[in-house]
Design an enzyme around this catalytic site. Structure first.
Site, PDB file in Angstrom:
ATOM      1  N   THR A  44       0.835  -1.203   0.000  1.00 16.58           N
ATOM      2  CA  THR A  44       0.000   0.000   0.000  1.00 16.58           C
ATOM      3  C   THR A  44       0.870   1.254   0.000  1.00 16.58           C
ATOM      4  O   THR A  44       0.581   2.230  -0.702  1.00 16.58           O
ATOM      5  CB  THR A  44      -0.921   0.010   1.231  1.00 16.58           C
ATOM      6  N   HIS A  47       2.089   1.868  -3.438  1.00 12.35           N
ATOM      7  CA  HIS A  47       1.068   2.501  -4.280  1.00 12.35           C
ATOM      8  C   HIS A  47       1.020   4.004  -4.033  1.00 12.35           C
ATOM      9  O   HIS A  47       0.911   4.801  -4.970  1.00 12.35           O
ATOM     10  CB  HIS A  47      -0.307   1.904  -3.986  1.00 12.35           C
ATOM     11  N   CYS A 103     -18.915  -3.828  14.100  1.00 16.88           N
ATOM     12  CA  CYS A 103     -18.097  -3.728  15.309  1.00 16.88           C
ATOM     13  C   CYS A 103     -18.793  -4.404  16.492  1.00 16.88           C
ATOM     14  O   CYS A 103     -18.138  -5.028  17.332  1.00 16.88           O
ATOM     15  CB  CYS A 103     -17.823  -2.265  15.657  1.00 16.88           C
ATOM     16  N   LEU A 268      -5.531  -8.369  -3.902  1.00 18.11           N
ATOM     17  CA  LEU A 268      -6.478  -7.354  -4.383  1.00 18.11           C
ATOM     18  C   LEU A 268      -6.270  -7.097  -5.878  1.00 18.11           C
ATOM     19  O   LEU A 268      -5.344  -6.378  -6.264  1.00 18.11           O
ATOM     20  CB  LEU A 268      -6.292  -6.047  -3.606  1.00 18.11           C
ATOM     21  N   ILE A 291     -10.696 -12.334   2.728  1.00 13.93           N
ATOM     22  CA  ILE A 291      -9.882 -11.942   3.884  1.00 13.93           C
ATOM     23  C   ILE A 291      -9.583 -10.454   3.825  1.00 13.93           C
ATOM     24  O   ILE A 291      -9.008  -9.960   2.853  1.00 13.93           O
ATOM     25  CB  ILE A 291      -8.559 -12.734   3.926  1.00 13.93           C
TER      26      ILE A 291
END
Length: 346
Positions: A44, A47, A103, A268, A291
């Site tokens: 990430t 990216h 949550c 992804l 996941i």
């Protein structure tokens, strides 16, 4: 304590990053200030650094980025009880709302109102970072700082590998990046009979072998499906772990999966993927798990146990360490693929 610090930031909507001087954050109520001892680079972060299409649509510069870290608690905001001064901690990077349906039903890892360190809020590529205390994971000081910083991505591997029954199973793991490398070791430590690792990068396949892969397959020159079927008496792999996000790997993985097997999908894809759903999943009676991150905090307990019990050795995965002033070298290595996990030291 010094009043300013160095931090690595995305200062504008363009490729690259800058090392800047900014004020040391003051921990707000419920937060703790962490002196960062080690931070690791994630895909990430790459990216964001390269400013790809995803980053352009998500990141709002200026932003201190980075989300994988280990450090020491040096100051506490009002009301903090979860940690104390001097604790060595890592961080769960998903800051959740605690009030949404997910949550409140044990699924905070997929909270619909979450913010992510180094993506939506200031991150850890800095000398200090202020983090919600409930997101801090107290870490055994015997675990090296570089290893401790990798607990967050290791948690992704743990969550993926343990989504279903893995004991005594043959595992086909597609995508031997750093998380995939760790996934090999996690699967073996948790009872898999053997792991067949598939990738297109010989450097990373070599590390996967060191992490315990029974067999590695270079998908550039070999047919993973034929090899997996040959290794399993024509049945196919019991488990398919997808950690690449490559459409070809997704299709090959489901083709290599046996009837009644299960798949954990972590990678992804950049775009929607076309696949043979009928024959790859439906007629096979396959179970598929999506996941996202780590289960909070069940996965963290498992990750810590694997490290503290010396069931997983991260040494082969952590291939390079640089001072943060040499961040360009780290990101160049990430871009080249000739590395495992790269650590930055503030």
């Amino acid at each position: 304590m010094t009043k300013t610090m160095r931090a690595l930031a995305k200062t504008g909507p363009r490729p690259g990053a800058e090392l800047i001087e900014v004020p040391v954050p003051t921990p707000q109520p419920g937060e703790a200030l962490i002196k960062v001892n080690a931070a690791s680079i994630c895909g990430t972060d790459q990216h964001i650094y390269e400013w790809n299409e995803w980053a352009q649509g998500r990141i709002k510069p200026p932003l201190i980025f980075g989300h994988e870290m280990a450090g020491e608690v040096v100051a506490l905001g009002e009301g903090v009880k979860q940690v104390k001064l001097g604790d060595i901690v890592a961080a769960e990077t998903h800051v959740v709302c605690d009030i949404c349906y997910l949550c409140r039903t044990g699924n905070a890892h997929i909270c619909q109102n979450l913010s992510i360190l180094g993506v939506d809020i200031p991150g850890v590529f800095a000398e200090y970072v202020s983090v919600p205390a409930q997101n801090l994971w107290v870490t055994d000081p015997s675990i090296p700082a570089a290893w401790a910083s990798v607990q967050e991505p290791m948690g992704n591997a743990v969550h993926t590998a343990l989504a279903g029954d893995i004991v005594g199973k043959t595992v086909a793991l597609f995508g031997a990046g750093p998380i995939g490398m760790i996934g090999v070791a996690v699967a073996m430590a948790c009872g898999a009979e053997k792991v067949i690792a598939v990738d297109i990068n010989p450097y990373r396949l070599d590390i996967a072998k060191k992490m315990g892969a029974y067999l590695t397959v270079d998908a550039r020159t070999e047919d993973p499906v034929k090899i997996i079927h040959a290794e399993t008496g024509g049945e196919g792999a019991d488990v398919f772990l997808e950690m690449s996000g490559a459409p070809s790997a997704i299709n090959q993985g489901f083709e290599a999966l046996r009837f009644g097997g299960w798949a954990g999908l972590l990678g992804l894809p950049a775009k929607p993927v076309t696949m043979d759903l009928t024959n790859g999943i439906v007629f096979k009676g396959a179970t598929v798990y999506g996941i996202s991150g780590r289960r909070m905090y069940d996965t963290w307990y498992k990750t810590t146990a694997l490290l503290r019990g010396k069931r997983v050795d991260l040494a082969p995965v952590i291939t390079h360490t640089f001072p943060m002033t040499e961040f360009e070298k780290g990101f160049e290595l990430m871009h080249s693929g000739q590395c495992g996990k790269v650590i930055l030291i503030p």
